[in-house]
Design a protein around this motif. Structure first.
Motif, PDB file in Angstrom:
ATOM      1  N   GLU A 224       1.039  -1.219  -0.309  1.00  0.00           N
ATOM      2  CA  GLU A 224       0.089  -0.322   0.067  1.00  0.00           C
ATOM      3  C   GLU A 224       1.036   1.193  -0.198  1.00  0.00           C
ATOM      4  O   GLU A 224       1.972   0.890  -0.063  1.00  0.00           O
ATOM      5  N   VAL A 247      -4.050   6.544   1.921  1.00  0.00           N
ATOM      6  CA  VAL A 247      -5.090   5.745   1.607  1.00  0.00           C
ATOM      7  C   VAL A 247      -6.460   6.092   2.083  1.00  0.00           C
ATOM      8  O   VAL A 247      -8.008   5.798   2.301  1.00  0.00           O
ATOM      9  N   ILE A 251     -14.121   6.942   5.839  1.00  0.00           N
ATOM     10  CA  ILE A 251     -14.865   5.901   6.445  1.00  0.00           C
ATOM     11  C   ILE A 251     -15.891   6.013   7.434  1.00  0.00           C
ATOM     12  O   ILE A 251     -16.739   6.018   7.181  1.00  0.00           O
ATOM     13  N   ILE A 266     -19.538  -1.829   5.732  1.00  0.00           N
ATOM     14  CA  ILE A 266     -18.149  -0.953   5.128  1.00  0.00           C
ATOM     15  C   ILE A 266     -17.144  -1.892   6.052  1.00  0.00           C
ATOM     16  O   ILE A 266     -16.036  -1.214   6.105  1.00  0.00           O
ATOM     17  N   ARG A 269     -14.657  -3.517   4.862  1.00  0.00           N
ATOM     18  CA  ARG A 269     -13.475  -3.122   4.013  1.00  0.00           C
ATOM     19  C   ARG A 269     -12.766  -1.666   4.582  1.00  0.00           C
ATOM     20  O   ARG A 269     -12.282  -1.362   4.507  1.00  0.00           O
ATOM     21  N   ILE A 270     -12.523  -1.917   6.071  1.00  0.00           N
ATOM     22  CA  ILE A 270     -11.797  -0.817   6.757  1.00  0.00           C
ATOM     23  C   ILE A 270     -10.193  -1.511   6.270  1.00  0.00           C
ATOM     24  O   ILE A 270      -9.301  -0.541   5.405  1.00  0.00           O
ATOM     25  N   SER A 271     -10.282  -3.270   6.460  1.00  0.00           N
ATOM     26  CA  SER A 271      -8.473  -3.319   6.156  1.00  0.00           C
ATOM     27  C   SER A 271      -8.996  -4.640   5.539  1.00  0.00           C
ATOM     28  O   SER A 271      -9.165  -5.054   5.867  1.00  0.00           O
ATOM     29  N   GLY A 272      -8.800  -5.020   4.546  1.00  0.00           N
ATOM     30  CA  GLY A 272      -9.157  -5.965   3.705  1.00  0.00           C
ATOM     31  C   GLY A 272      -8.867  -7.762   4.312  1.00  0.00           C
ATOM     32  O   GLY A 272      -9.445  -8.345   5.144  1.00  0.00           O
ATOM     33  N   ASP A 273      -7.543  -7.522   4.771  1.00  0.00           N
ATOM     34  CA  ASP A 273      -6.970  -8.608   5.140  1.00  0.00           C
ATOM     35  C   ASP A 273      -7.445  -9.249   7.058  1.00  0.00           C
ATOM     36  O   ASP A 273      -6.750  -9.702   7.727  1.00  0.00           O
ATOM     37  N   PHE A 353     -11.783 -14.037   1.999  1.00  0.00           N
ATOM     38  CA  PHE A 353     -11.081 -12.910   2.503  1.00  0.00           C
ATOM     39  C   PHE A 353     -11.993 -12.298   3.772  1.00  0.00           C
ATOM     40  O   PHE A 353     -12.778 -11.454   4.218  1.00  0.00           O
ATOM     41  N   ARG A 508      -2.336  -7.959  14.015  1.00  0.00           N
ATOM     42  CA  ARG A 508      -2.460  -7.193  14.467  1.00  0.00           C
ATOM     43  C   ARG A 508      -1.624  -6.990  15.625  1.00  0.00           C
ATOM     44  O   ARG A 508      -1.226  -5.808  15.883  1.00  0.00           O
ATOM     45  N   SER A 561      -1.039  -2.183   8.831  1.00  0.00           N
ATOM     46  CA  SER A 561      -1.464  -1.944   7.398  1.00  0.00           C
ATOM     47  C   SER A 561      -2.235  -0.820   7.030  1.00  0.00           C
ATOM     48  O   SER A 561      -2.126   0.380   8.048  1.00  0.00           O
ATOM     49  N   ALA A 563      -4.722   0.954   5.202  1.00  0.00           N
ATOM     50  CA  ALA A 563      -5.692   1.453   4.618  1.00  0.00           C
ATOM     51  C   ALA A 563      -6.315   1.842   6.873  1.00  0.00           C
ATOM     52  O   ALA A 563      -7.277   2.374   6.396  1.00  0.00           O
TER      53      ALA A 563
END
Ligand code: SF4
Ligand code: SF4
Lengths: 567, 286
Positions: A224, A247, A251, A266, A269-273, A353, A508, A561, A563
């Protein structure tokens, strides 16, 4: 030491401490009016309760609702003193945010959230900023973890932290005009202010032979965007400043006024992983407000998915560390196992995901039944391969030489900045949300939290390795221990202007969401704090004194991350 | 060392031979489709769709999904009372022409049957101010562009260098692009590799909505990429802004900033869906 914190706070500062429920009723009279119209009886009994409440009553029903959160309203002038007092007791500042509450009391409220981790309790100090001067006293000089939050609040709300050591912009870059604050209620979400052209100032290190290396925002790898400004003298890094928020998608603003249902997507989709950790935190917050008890089968299913996400993420990180150290074979081994973990996800829900799994009140459907044996077989396969690979990797002394004593995050700094997750645990912090604030089915399952002290890449790597094994064991326990029954307790309606925290342990680390509902099943305010927000400043400290070529390696060992930080 | 060798011998080949061999039919979720024959046009799905991707015209009794916006959340399938919405495992959804993704009544079928060879990309160049007009000789845009396209394909057909740009994603799409290099997909076997600098790239693979803070960096990266070049938009965010559409900090898709050759829907698209999109951009799939 902290056990009588509530009492001490009350006597020392002559303030009243409220439980979350009482507090929402006193602080948001609008809500009470509304409830008044709908159901007078409930209100009356609630009121009764709040008058006779003593803290021991609350401790009895600890598991209930939001009773492990205590609120305390303090005048602006006292905030600094109270915050310092709580920090001295060893309770870290885990979150700080503002809220536009002009509709209720003509002002902006600022919340300071402290975690009493040994007791699984949150203490929230709320204060009102002066609407005329738009100033709040900065506490960053005393609580270093507050620095980022105060800059964020300044950018998004226009509240100026007076006395902040370096109150420059955080969220917005030079292109954002002065005086426009998107999280104020009078700013429409779709508004697009003109582009400004302000120069960004970086921390400067001067001296003979000191030069700067700018990197990014577009990097060489597939990662990213973020801008890193290194100040180096020869090889060693003297200072690193990370400019993030490339990015930033708005949000938190986007979620305001949206239906609770949409906000779940939403949150995913804050942080994909970290899809599942975030959606779970959001669900937990709403479920607390609604007073819903999630069915047991759903609670176990959630553990299964949360641990699968952790395993997938850690395997990827371990591969990344090996790759950046030039150890291709090990990278491919970890990537292979990661691929297998993805096929477990496909087997479970058809999505790599883990999206569209959580639902308010439980999970979308019974993802597990009939697949138990297959899942356990897949998981055991990953486990045995992981054992083999870890043995090979750990016996490679050239590789271990590279990661040992590299990128050390000092325990003192880790505590000051509230480093969380594997990054914190590798530096001596003994904290895991799953133990301190147990959720889903974790209280019924056995697992160990890794303990390391050296704070180098090796420790972070070992933490992740141990957590991967624990994750596999937890998944198997969850599959085997899963009771039969329904998987969702639908939530029909939620009272307006109620708020709650949702805490999860993301791959994380500690992940905190604070949700305040609005009218007609919408959100009024959604504050998201992912672990990356805490660990970015920690990373910048961990690289100091290391050589530039080790930066990618150190960065990977945290694997933060962008994102999740930028929102 | 011996253990390492043992592992290498144990796993000689993990790579899936996509696209030469199709993926084994799996349970994964792909494109959601609405069966207009079963639909009773109650409009519930359109009301709840988190991405406002469902286009509905009650009076004309027509309904369809805009796949550029769809985030593949399958909520509409869950909501539909009459079972008109079905999620398939179709994932090869990349198209050249964005209109194909939201062609209202046609969306259900049009997507897969578009004759690709006779689609011209020329018009996408109109949208951009990035190409400097003085640099073009006195011929018409159309001629230049179609010639250019032909050359591009001839040049890139067998070997392609890609630079990935995250222009404001949630990182889901980036992880899937990352997965193209894992042992299962191993993109290099198709002669396609990722390079560190846009100056070495033939193609930009762009994810994310094109955020305000990334806008300049994206355009600069585009300009730094030597001509001829291709741009592929990966994921709902890059195609239309996805769920993050219309906020103060986002653009509604990266085609507001740079010309796009191929759009890959999905949230995120599976690695194979991205491979399909890349190959489509260089005309290696029909
Ligand atoms: S699957 Fe697509 S069309 Fe259906 S509700 Fe989700 S975003 Fe909307
Ligand atoms: S399309 Fe979906 S997965 Fe891709 S960046 Fe956007 S939100 Fe993330």
């Amino acid at each position: 030491m902290t056990s009588n914190l509530k009492g001490n706070l009350e006597s020392k500062f002559a303030l009243k401490v409220f439980s979350g429920k009482e507090f929402s009723e006193t602080a948001f009279p609008l809500a009470t009016n509304q409830v008044n119209i709908n159901s007078q009886t409930t209100l009356a009994s609630d009121k009764d309760n709040s008058q006779h409440v003593s803290f021991s009553d609350h401790d009895d029903k600890f598991w209930q609702e939001q009773d492990n959160v205590y609120y305390l309203e303090a005048p602006l002038a006292k905030v600094k003193e109270i915050c310092c007092y709580i920090q001295e007791l060893g309770c870290p500042l885990v979150l700080m945010f503002a809220n536009d509450e002009r509709n209720f009391q003509a002002g902006y409220a600022v919340y300071y959230v402290f975690a009493v981790r040994e007791e699984g309790m949150l203490v929230v100090i709320k204060t009102k900023a002066d609407p005329e001067s738009m100033e709040i006293p900065s506490i960053s000089n005393h609580l270093h973890a507050a620095s980022g939050y105060e800059r964020e609040i300044q950018d998004l709300f226009g509240l100026v932290p007076i006395g902040h050591p370096d109150a420059k912009r955080l969220v917005f870059h030079g292109n954002w005009p002065q005086g426009v604050y998107p999280l104020r209620k009078d700013f429409a979400v779709g508004q697009k202010p003109d582009f400004a052209q302000e120069k960004i100032r970086f921390q400067e290190v001067v001296g003979e032979g000191v030069y700067e290396i700018p990197v990014g925002p577009v990097h060489a790898g597939i990662i990213e965007p973020g801008h890193f400004r290194f100040s180096v003298a020869g090889e060693p890094i003297i200072n690193l400043e990370a400019q993030l928020y490339y990015v930033h998608k708005g949000i938190e603003k986007l979620a305001e006024g949206q239906s609770l249902e949409k906000c779940l997507f939403i949150a995913e989709r804050i942080s994909g992983d970290e899809t599942f950790a975030n959606s779970l935190a959001y669900c937990q917050a709403i479920e607390k407000i609604a007073g819903t008890k999630v069915p047991a089968r759903a609670a176990y299913t959630r553990v299964l998915f949360a641990e699968l996400e952790r395993l997938t993420s850690h395997l990827g990180d371990l591969g990344g560390i090996c790759l950046d150290a030039g150890y291709g074979f090990a990278n491919f081994q970890f990537q292979m196992m990661r691929g297998w973990a993805y096929s477990v996800a496909d087997e479970l829900c058809g999505m790599r995901f883990l999206r569209s799994v959580n639902k308010l009140g439980g999970v979308r459907k019974d993802f597990v039944s009939g697949k138990e044996a297959k899942l356990i077989e897949l998981l055991l396969n990953i486990r045995s391969e992981l054992e083999d690979t870890v043995n090979i990797v750990k016996s490679n002394s050239m590789f271990i030489d590279r990661v040992e004593n590299t990128g050390i995050l000092e325990p003192k700094i880790a505590v000051d900045l509230n480093a969380v997750g594997p990054g914190g645990r590798a530096s001596g912090i003994r904290y895991d949300v799953r133990k301190a604030f147990p959720y889903a089915a974790y209280p019924n399952l056995n697992f160990k939290v890794p303990e390391h002290n050296n704070g180098d890449i090796n420790c972070r790597m070992n933490t992740k390795i141990e957590e991967s094994f624990e994750a596999i064991d937890l998944m198997i326990q969850a599959i085997e221990g899963m009771p039969v029954g329904k998987v969702c307790e639908p939530i029909a309606e939620v009272k307006p202007y109620r708020f709650a925290f949702g805490l999860t342990e993301a791959p994380r680390g500690e992940n905190i969401h604070w949700v305040m509902t609005g009218e007609n099943n919408t959100l009024y305010r959604y504050k998201i704090r992912t672990p990356s927000f805490c660990n970015w400043p920690a990373l910048c400290h961990a690289v100091k004194g290391n050589i530039v070529p080790d930066f990618p390696l150190i960065n990977k060992s945290f694997n933060l991350s962008y994102a999740g930080n930028d929102l | 060392m011996f253990d390492t060798l043992k592992k290498i011998i144990k796993y000689p080949r993990l790579t899936q031979d996509y696209p030469n061999r199709s993926l084994t039919p799996a349970s994964f979720l792909g494109q959601t489709e609405i069966d207009t024959a079963k639909c009773n046009f109650c409009g519930e799905c359109a009301l709840h769709c988190p991405s406002q991707a469902i286009v509905l015209d009650k009076s004309a009794r027509s309904i369809g999904i805009d796949y550029a916006k769809c985030i593949f959340c399958i909520l509409c399938e869950e909501i539909c009372q009459v079972g008109a919405v079905q999620t398939t495992n179709k994932f090869e959804l990349a198209v050249r022409d964005k209109v194909t993704l939201n062609n209202h009544a046609l969306c259900a079928n049009a997507l897969r049957d578009t004759p690709l060879s006779n689609k011209s990309n020329g018009e996408s160049f109109y949208k951009t101010a990035v190409i400097n007009e003085e640099n073009l000789p006195n011929t018409s845009y159309e001629t230049i562009c179609s010639d250019l396209q032909a050359t591009v394909k001839k040049i890139f057909g067998r070997s392609l260098q890609i630079r990935e740009v995250d222009a404001g994603s949630c990182n889901g799409c980036d992880y899937e692009i990352n997965a193209l290099n894992n042992p299962f997909n191993d993109l290099e076997r198709l002669g396609i590799s990722f390079v560190a600098s846009p100056r070495h790239a033939d193609m930009l693979l762009v994810t994310g909505t094109g955020t305000r803070n990334m806008q300049q960096a994206l355009v600069k990266t585009y300009e730094a990429t030597p001509d001829p070049k291709l741009v592929v938009a990966v994921g709902a965010c890059a195609c239309s802004g996805g769920i993050f559409r219309d906020t103060y900090a986002t653009n509604n898709g990266i085609d507001a900033l740079v010309p796009v050759d191929v759009y890959i829907p999905g949230c995120p698209p599976r690695p194979q869906a991205i491979i399909y999109g890349i190959l489509k951009a260089i005309d290696r799939v029909k």
